[in-house]
Design a protein around this motif. Sequence first.
Motif, PDB file in Angstrom:
ATOM      1  N   ALA A  95      -1.211  -9.290   6.226  1.00  0.00           N
ATOM      2  CA  ALA A  95      -1.002  -7.843   6.321  1.00  0.00           C
ATOM      3  C   ALA A  95       0.294  -7.444   5.636  1.00  0.00           C
ATOM      4  CB  ALA A  95      -0.985  -7.414   7.789  1.00  0.00           C
ATOM      5  N   GLU A  96       1.330  -8.278   5.784  1.00  0.00           N
ATOM      6  CA  GLU A  96       2.611  -7.992   5.147  1.00  0.00           C
ATOM      7  C   GLU A  96       2.466  -7.968   3.624  1.00  0.00           C
ATOM      8  OE1 GLU A  96       3.458  -9.656   9.170  1.00  0.00           O
ATOM      9  OE2 GLU A  96       2.109 -10.213   7.526  1.00  0.00           O
ATOM     10  N   ARG A  97       1.748  -8.934   3.083  1.00  0.00           N
ATOM     11  CA  ARG A  97       1.578  -9.015   1.623  1.00  0.00           C
ATOM     12  C   ARG A  97       0.723  -7.866   1.108  1.00  0.00           C
ATOM     13  NH1 ARG A  97      -1.465 -12.717  -2.038  1.00  0.00           N
ATOM     14  NH2 ARG A  97      -0.190 -12.928  -3.911  1.00  0.00           N
ATOM     15  N   ILE A 158       3.009  -0.157   8.447  1.00  0.00           N
ATOM     16  CA  ILE A 158       1.617  -0.526   8.168  1.00  0.00           C
ATOM     17  C   ILE A 158       1.229  -1.758   8.968  1.00  0.00           C
ATOM     18  CG2 ILE A 158       0.040  -1.401   6.393  1.00  0.00           C
ATOM     19  CD1 ILE A 158       1.436   0.369   4.368  1.00  0.00           C
ATOM     20  N   VAL A 159       2.106  -2.754   8.961  1.00  0.00           N
ATOM     21  CA  VAL A 159       1.811  -4.004   9.661  1.00  0.00           C
ATOM     22  C   VAL A 159       1.693  -3.773  11.163  1.00  0.00           C
ATOM     23  CG1 VAL A 159       2.679  -6.312  10.212  1.00  0.00           C
ATOM     24  CG2 VAL A 159       2.851  -5.424   7.861  1.00  0.00           C
ATOM     25  N   LYS A 168      -7.556 -11.662  13.203  1.00  0.00           N
ATOM     26  CA  LYS A 168      -8.465 -11.790  12.070  1.00  0.00           C
ATOM     27  C   LYS A 168      -8.658 -10.472  11.325  1.00  0.00           C
ATOM     28  CE  LYS A 168     -11.181 -15.759  13.669  1.00  0.00           C
ATOM     29  NZ  LYS A 168     -12.537 -16.258  14.020  1.00  0.00           N
ATOM     30  N   LEU A 169      -8.383  -9.369  12.008  1.00  0.00           N
ATOM     31  CA  LEU A 169      -8.588  -8.053  11.404  1.00  0.00           C
ATOM     32  C   LEU A 169      -7.313  -7.445  10.826  1.00  0.00           C
ATOM     33  CD1 LEU A 169     -10.997  -6.465  14.040  1.00  0.00           C
ATOM     34  CD2 LEU A 169     -11.597  -7.549  11.873  1.00  0.00           C
ATOM     35  N   HIS A 170      -6.178  -8.113  11.011  1.00  0.00           N
ATOM     36  CA  HIS A 170      -4.899  -7.535  10.588  1.00  0.00           C
ATOM     37  C   HIS A 170      -4.888  -7.179   9.105  1.00  0.00           C
ATOM     38  CE1 HIS A 170      -2.369  -9.306  14.145  1.00  0.00           C
ATOM     39  NE2 HIS A 170      -3.286  -8.449  14.526  1.00  0.00           N
ATOM     40  N   SER A 171      -5.273  -8.122   8.258  1.00  0.00           N
ATOM     41  CA  SER A 171      -5.229  -7.872   6.814  1.00  0.00           C
ATOM     42  C   SER A 171      -6.202  -6.769   6.411  1.00  0.00           C
ATOM     43  CB  SER A 171      -5.537  -9.156   6.038  1.00  0.00           C
ATOM     44  OG  SER A 171      -4.493 -10.092   6.181  1.00  0.00           O
ATOM     45  N   TYR A 175      -5.170  -3.340   4.744  1.00  0.00           N
ATOM     46  CA  TYR A 175      -5.744  -2.966   3.446  1.00  0.00           C
ATOM     47  C   TYR A 175      -6.222  -1.516   3.474  1.00  0.00           C
ATOM     48  CZ  TYR A 175      -8.860  -2.935  -0.595  1.00  0.00           C
ATOM     49  OH  TYR A 175      -9.477  -2.612  -1.778  1.00  0.00           O
ATOM     50  N   GLY A 176      -6.963  -1.153   4.511  1.00  0.00           N
ATOM     51  CA  GLY A 176      -7.442   0.225   4.626  1.00  0.00           C
ATOM     52  C   GLY A 176      -6.295   1.217   4.672  1.00  0.00           C
TER      53      GLY A 176
END
Length: 279
Positions: A95-97, A158-159, A168-171, A175-176
């Motif tokens: 998520a950070e990236r 955002i994070v 599992k849903l963090h990224s 992204y959204g």
Amino acid sequence: MTQTAIITGGAGGMGLATAKILGSDHRVVIADLDQQRLDTAVAELAAGGIEAASAVCDITDRASVERLLDEAERGGHHVRAVVHAAGISPQMGSAERVARINGTGTVNVTRAFLARAAEGDVLVNVASTAGHGLPKILIPFGSFRLAETDPAAFERAIVRRARVAGRKLHSGIAYGISKAFVLWYTRSQAVAFGKRGARIVSVSPGSFDTAMGRLEENHGAAEFLKVSAIKRFGKPEEIAAVLAFCAGSAPGYLTGVDILVDGGARAGAEFRKRPGVTP
């Protein structure tokens, strides 16, 4: 003075497909993190009769973006258009990236180009249908204003919001949110671009048959096909046609808006439950 178009993320997928179209009447400069991929892409473009240069660029580093523009302008060239297609999908990083590349990276490209923009110039930011689909309560709009002044705080916001669901849903949530930011930020910059006689638009692809798109196929991308009006993945050439049109000189009154290119997925989802409508 030669008209130049920069395509970030131009070494493959929709970026390279866009370079093939814009290269018909522009000198193109493709940017990516990997020199080997860039060399392969430049050779492919040259084989098609397209003059192309390449530059390694890290969009999360403002200085790197400035160097990209400097290199593209060397020799008296004018950068008339930038198609900002660089970004990562949920399966490509944390998520950070995701927040840093898709969010702060877009700010860096936008600010650097705006400082040089002139009459008739245009920036096209690649967003995503994912930016349209999140409930607004999940989107930290208040923190979006920090993107230019405190990018670290912006990314943290955002994070934090992405952590409302399981790990599992963090990224995916990040992204959204990051793509919702691209939509918001593009709108927010329209007046500033307009003062320079320039334009800024965003384009939101749905599920496309690119390496990134196929990486997400079993993580939600294929689900869109169940409700889409066109029940297949889009072709890179189809989204490239829209990106190149927006980056051209013909749509001179088109700015501050997003163009959704999702095969009718959102339309299908909206109307699939109406009587007589079969998904």
